[in-house]
Write a protein that holds these residues in place. Structure first.
Motif, PDB file in Angstrom:
ATOM      1  N   ALA A 166       0.831  -1.214   0.000  1.00 52.79           N
ATOM      2  CA  ALA A 166       0.000   0.000   0.000  1.00 52.79           C
ATOM      3  C   ALA A 166       0.861   1.258   0.000  1.00 52.79           C
ATOM      4  O   ALA A 166       0.451   2.300  -0.526  1.00 52.79           O
ATOM      5  CB  ALA A 166      -0.922  -0.009   1.211  1.00 52.79           C
ATOM      6  N   LYS A 167       2.066   1.178   0.571  1.00 48.41           N
ATOM      7  CA  LYS A 167       2.948   2.349   0.596  1.00 48.41           C
ATOM      8  C   LYS A 167       3.451   2.716  -0.803  1.00 48.41           C
ATOM      9  O   LYS A 167       3.894   3.837  -1.029  1.00 48.41           O
ATOM     10  CB  LYS A 167       4.144   2.080   1.512  1.00 48.41           C
ATOM     11  N   LEU A 168       3.376   1.762  -1.722  1.00 49.83           N
ATOM     12  CA  LEU A 168       3.834   2.039  -3.087  1.00 49.83           C
ATOM     13  C   LEU A 168       2.777   2.781  -3.907  1.00 49.83           C
ATOM     14  O   LEU A 168       3.061   3.251  -5.011  1.00 49.83           O
ATOM     15  CB  LEU A 168       4.207   0.729  -3.790  1.00 49.83           C
ATOM     16  N   GLY A 169       1.580   2.863  -3.398  1.00 46.98           N
ATOM     17  CA  GLY A 169       0.526   3.584  -4.105  1.00 46.98           C
ATOM     18  C   GLY A 169      -0.786   2.814  -4.024  1.00 46.98           C
ATOM     19  O   GLY A 169      -0.790   1.597  -3.847  1.00 46.98           O
ATOM     20  N   PRO A 170      -1.903   3.510  -4.174  1.00 51.09           N
ATOM     21  CA  PRO A 170      -3.206   2.853  -4.041  1.00 51.09           C
ATOM     22  C   PRO A 170      -3.512   1.893  -5.189  1.00 51.09           C
ATOM     23  O   PRO A 170      -4.226   0.917  -5.020  1.00 51.09           O
ATOM     24  CB  PRO A 170      -4.199   4.017  -4.017  1.00 51.09           C
ATOM     25  N   ASP A 171      -2.967   2.155  -6.352  1.00 46.39           N
ATOM     26  CA  ASP A 171      -3.252   1.317  -7.522  1.00 46.39           C
ATOM     27  C   ASP A 171      -1.998   0.559  -7.967  1.00 46.39           C
ATOM     28  O   ASP A 171      -1.681   0.496  -9.158  1.00 46.39           O
ATOM     29  CB  ASP A 171      -3.762   2.180  -8.687  1.00 46.39           C
ATOM     30  N   VAL A 172      -1.308  -0.027  -7.010  1.00 47.26           N
ATOM     31  CA  VAL A 172      -0.042  -0.679  -7.328  1.00 47.26           C
ATOM     32  C   VAL A 172      -0.256  -1.871  -8.275  1.00 47.26           C
ATOM     33  O   VAL A 172       0.517  -2.083  -9.208  1.00 47.26           O
ATOM     34  CB  VAL A 172       0.720  -1.096  -6.045  1.00 47.26           C
ATOM     35  N   LEU A 190      11.387  -3.788  -3.509  1.00 45.54           N
ATOM     36  CA  LEU A 190      10.758  -4.220  -2.256  1.00 45.54           C
ATOM     37  C   LEU A 190      11.063  -5.688  -1.972  1.00 45.54           C
ATOM     38  O   LEU A 190      11.406  -6.065  -0.846  1.00 45.54           O
ATOM     39  CB  LEU A 190       9.247  -3.984  -2.333  1.00 45.54           C
ATOM     40  N   GLU A 191      10.956  -6.506  -2.991  1.00 41.39           N
ATOM     41  CA  GLU A 191      11.241  -7.938  -2.816  1.00 41.39           C
ATOM     42  C   GLU A 191      12.708  -8.162  -2.449  1.00 41.39           C
ATOM     43  O   GLU A 191      13.025  -8.927  -1.544  1.00 41.39           O
ATOM     44  CB  GLU A 191      10.886  -8.711  -4.095  1.00 41.39           C
ATOM     45  N   LEU A 192      13.604  -7.495  -3.146  1.00 35.37           N
ATOM     46  CA  LEU A 192      15.029  -7.637  -2.849  1.00 35.37           C
ATOM     47  C   LEU A 192      15.359  -7.098  -1.459  1.00 35.37           C
ATOM     48  O   LEU A 192      16.147  -7.694  -0.719  1.00 35.37           O
ATOM     49  CB  LEU A 192      15.869  -6.921  -3.918  1.00 35.37           C
TER      50      LEU A 192
END
Length: 200
Positions: A166-172, A190-192
Protein backbone atom coordinates in the motif's frame (compact mmCIF):
# COMPACT_ATOMS: atom_id res chain seq x y z
CA UNK A 1 24.85 -19.01 -3.48
CA UNK A 2 24.49 -15.99 -1.22
CA UNK A 3 25.86 -16.38 2.28
CA UNK A 4 25.25 -12.87 3.62
CA UNK A 5 22.89 -10.04 2.78
CA UNK A 6 24.01 -6.94 0.88
CA UNK A 7 22.20 -4.49 3.12
CA UNK A 8 23.68 -3.50 6.47
CA UNK A 9 20.97 -4.30 9.06
CA UNK A 10 20.31 -7.80 7.72
CA UNK A 11 24.04 -8.39 7.11
CA UNK A 12 24.92 -7.36 10.68
CA UNK A 13 22.16 -9.53 12.13
CA UNK A 14 23.36 -12.55 10.13
CA UNK A 15 27.02 -12.08 11.11
CA UNK A 16 26.17 -11.62 14.79
CA UNK A 17 23.86 -14.64 14.75
CA UNK A 18 26.47 -16.81 13.06
CA UNK A 19 29.13 -15.72 15.55
CA UNK A 20 26.79 -16.43 18.46
CA UNK A 21 26.08 -19.92 17.11
CA UNK A 22 29.81 -20.58 16.71
CA UNK A 23 30.45 -19.30 20.26
CA UNK A 24 27.59 -21.47 21.56
CA UNK A 25 28.99 -24.59 19.88
CA UNK A 26 32.53 -23.84 21.09
CA UNK A 27 31.36 -23.19 24.67
CA UNK A 28 29.44 -26.47 24.88
CA UNK A 29 32.33 -28.44 23.41
CA UNK A 30 34.65 -26.87 26.01
CA UNK A 31 32.12 -27.63 28.75
CA UNK A 32 31.86 -31.25 27.59
CA UNK A 33 35.65 -31.65 27.56
CA UNK A 34 35.89 -30.10 31.05
CA UNK A 35 33.19 -32.46 32.34
CA UNK A 36 34.98 -35.42 30.78
CA UNK A 37 38.20 -34.43 32.56
CA UNK A 38 36.38 -34.09 35.88
CA UNK A 39 34.69 -37.48 35.57
CA UNK A 40 37.96 -39.09 34.45
CA UNK A 41 39.43 -38.10 37.84
CA UNK A 42 37.09 -40.67 39.38
CA UNK A 43 39.24 -43.30 37.67
CA UNK A 44 42.36 -42.38 39.71
CA UNK A 45 41.58 -44.90 42.50
CA UNK A 46 41.22 -47.56 39.82
CA UNK A 47 44.63 -46.62 38.43
CA UNK A 48 46.18 -46.89 41.89
CA UNK A 49 44.43 -50.21 42.50
CA UNK A 50 45.65 -51.56 39.18
CA UNK A 51 49.21 -50.37 39.81
CA UNK A 52 49.31 -51.74 43.33
CA UNK A 53 47.76 -55.07 42.29
CA UNK A 54 50.18 -55.49 39.38
CA UNK A 55 53.21 -54.61 41.51
CA UNK A 56 52.10 -56.97 44.28
CA UNK A 57 51.48 -59.79 41.79
CA UNK A 58 54.93 -59.31 40.27
CA UNK A 59 56.61 -59.26 43.69
CA UNK A 60 54.72 -62.36 44.85
CA UNK A 61 55.54 -64.22 41.62
CA UNK A 62 59.19 -63.23 42.02
CA UNK A 63 59.23 -64.33 45.67
CA UNK A 64 57.53 -67.60 44.71
CA UNK A 65 60.20 -68.20 42.09
CA UNK A 66 62.96 -67.69 44.65
CA UNK A 67 61.24 -69.85 47.27
CA UNK A 68 60.78 -72.57 44.68
CA UNK A 69 64.53 -73.04 44.59
CA UNK A 70 64.59 -74.30 48.20
CA UNK A 71 65.39 -78.04 48.09
CA UNK A 72 62.69 -80.58 49.04
CA UNK A 73 59.95 -78.13 50.13
CA UNK A 74 60.29 -75.48 47.38
CA UNK A 75 57.31 -76.69 45.35
CA UNK A 76 55.03 -76.71 48.41
CA UNK A 77 56.13 -73.19 49.40
CA UNK A 78 55.61 -71.82 45.88
CA UNK A 79 51.86 -72.66 45.77
CA UNK A 80 50.68 -70.03 48.33
CA UNK A 81 52.75 -67.35 46.58
CA UNK A 82 51.16 -68.29 43.25
CA UNK A 83 47.64 -68.07 44.71
CA UNK A 84 48.45 -64.72 46.32
CA UNK A 85 49.84 -63.44 42.99
CA UNK A 86 46.63 -64.53 41.23
CA UNK A 87 44.58 -62.67 43.83
CA UNK A 88 46.72 -59.57 43.33
CA UNK A 89 46.18 -59.83 39.54
CA UNK A 90 42.41 -60.01 40.17
CA UNK A 91 42.69 -56.78 42.17
CA UNK A 92 44.61 -55.18 39.29
CA UNK A 93 41.91 -56.32 36.84
CA UNK A 94 39.22 -54.84 39.11
CA UNK A 95 41.11 -51.53 39.03
CA UNK A 96 41.27 -51.69 35.23
CA UNK A 97 37.54 -52.47 35.03
CA UNK A 98 36.77 -49.50 37.24
CA UNK A 99 38.83 -47.25 34.95
CA UNK A 100 36.97 -48.59 31.90
CA UNK A 101 33.59 -47.87 33.49
CA UNK A 102 34.66 -44.36 34.48
CA UNK A 103 36.10 -43.73 30.99
CA UNK A 104 32.87 -44.87 29.29
CA UNK A 105 30.78 -42.76 31.68
CA UNK A 106 32.98 -39.71 31.09
CA UNK A 107 32.69 -40.11 27.31
CA UNK A 108 28.91 -40.62 27.43
CA UNK A 109 28.36 -37.58 29.68
CA UNK A 110 30.62 -35.44 27.49
CA UNK A 111 28.75 -36.44 24.33
CA UNK A 112 25.35 -35.78 25.90
CA UNK A 113 26.54 -32.46 27.34
CA UNK A 114 27.78 -31.28 23.95
CA UNK A 115 25.24 -32.82 21.56
CA UNK A 116 21.94 -31.82 23.20
CA UNK A 117 22.43 -28.02 23.37
CA UNK A 118 24.33 -27.89 20.07
CA UNK A 119 21.61 -29.86 18.29
CA UNK A 120 18.93 -27.64 19.85
CA UNK A 121 20.49 -24.47 18.44
CA UNK A 122 21.41 -25.99 15.08
CA UNK A 123 17.87 -27.28 14.55
CA UNK A 124 16.52 -23.78 15.19
CA UNK A 125 19.18 -21.76 13.35
CA UNK A 126 20.34 -23.91 10.43
CA UNK A 127 16.99 -24.41 8.60
CA UNK A 128 16.28 -20.66 8.71
CA UNK A 129 19.80 -19.84 7.54
CA UNK A 130 19.74 -22.36 4.68
CA UNK A 131 16.26 -21.21 3.64
CA UNK A 132 17.43 -17.58 3.45
CA UNK A 133 20.56 -18.59 1.50
CA UNK A 134 18.46 -20.46 -1.06
CA UNK A 135 15.95 -17.65 -1.43
CA UNK A 136 18.64 -14.96 -1.61
CA UNK A 137 20.71 -17.01 -4.08
CA UNK A 138 17.68 -17.50 -6.32
CA UNK A 139 16.79 -13.80 -6.10
CA UNK A 140 20.40 -12.85 -6.97
CA UNK A 141 20.29 -15.03 -10.06
CA UNK A 142 16.85 -13.73 -11.06
CA UNK A 143 17.80 -10.06 -10.72
CA UNK A 144 20.60 -10.57 -13.28
CA UNK A 145 18.29 -12.13 -15.87
CA UNK A 146 16.53 -10.00 -18.53
CA UNK A 147 13.06 -10.64 -17.10
CA UNK A 148 14.27 -10.70 -13.52
CA UNK A 149 12.84 -7.32 -12.62
CA UNK A 150 9.36 -8.43 -13.71
CA UNK A 151 9.60 -11.74 -11.88
CA UNK A 152 10.73 -10.05 -8.66
CA UNK A 153 7.89 -7.55 -8.97
CA UNK A 154 5.39 -10.38 -9.40
CA UNK A 155 6.84 -12.18 -6.39
CA UNK A 156 6.54 -9.00 -4.32
CA UNK A 157 2.88 -8.64 -5.29
CA UNK A 158 2.23 -12.25 -4.27
CA UNK A 159 4.19 -12.43 -1.00
CA UNK A 160 4.83 -9.01 0.52
CA UNK A 161 2.53 -7.73 3.28
CA UNK A 162 -0.32 -5.53 2.14
CA UNK A 163 0.90 -2.68 4.35
CA UNK A 164 4.17 -2.52 2.40
CA UNK A 165 2.42 -2.78 -0.94
CA UNK A 166 0.00 0.00 0.00
CA UNK A 167 2.95 2.35 0.60
CA UNK A 168 3.83 2.04 -3.09
CA UNK A 169 0.53 3.58 -4.11
CA UNK A 170 -3.21 2.85 -4.04
CA UNK A 171 -3.25 1.32 -7.52
CA UNK A 172 -0.04 -0.68 -7.33
CA UNK A 173 -1.59 -3.78 -8.92
CA UNK A 174 -3.10 -1.72 -11.74
CA UNK A 175 0.21 0.05 -12.34
CA UNK A 176 1.99 -3.31 -12.42
CA UNK A 177 -0.54 -4.65 -14.94
CA UNK A 178 0.05 -1.54 -17.09
CA UNK A 179 3.80 -2.35 -16.93
CA UNK A 180 4.61 1.02 -15.34
CA UNK A 181 8.42 1.06 -15.04
CA UNK A 182 8.57 2.93 -11.74
CA UNK A 183 6.03 0.58 -10.12
CA UNK A 184 7.77 -2.55 -11.42
CA UNK A 185 11.12 -1.18 -10.19
CA UNK A 186 9.62 -0.34 -6.79
CA UNK A 187 8.08 -3.81 -6.44
CA UNK A 188 11.33 -5.55 -7.45
CA UNK A 189 13.27 -3.37 -5.01
CA UNK A 190 10.76 -4.22 -2.26
CA UNK A 191 11.24 -7.94 -2.82
CA UNK A 192 15.03 -7.64 -2.85
CA UNK A 193 15.02 -5.36 0.20
CA UNK A 194 12.98 -7.90 2.16
CA UNK A 195 15.84 -10.38 1.60
CA UNK A 196 18.50 -7.79 2.43
CA UNK A 197 19.69 -7.56 -1.19
CA UNK A 198 20.45 -4.49 -3.26
CA UNK A 199 18.85 -3.79 -6.61
CA UNK A 200 21.41 -3.88 -9.43
Amino acid sequence: MKIYADRFPRFLFQVVTDLLVIAWVYAWIRAALWLQDQVQKLGVPGQKLEGAGSALADNLADAGGKVGKVPLVGDQLTEPFGKAADAARAVAEAGQSQQDVVGNLALALAIITAVVPILFVLLLWLPLRVRWMRRAGAASRVRKSPAGRDLLALRALATQPLSKLAKLGPDVAESWRANDDSTVDALAALELRSLGLRQR
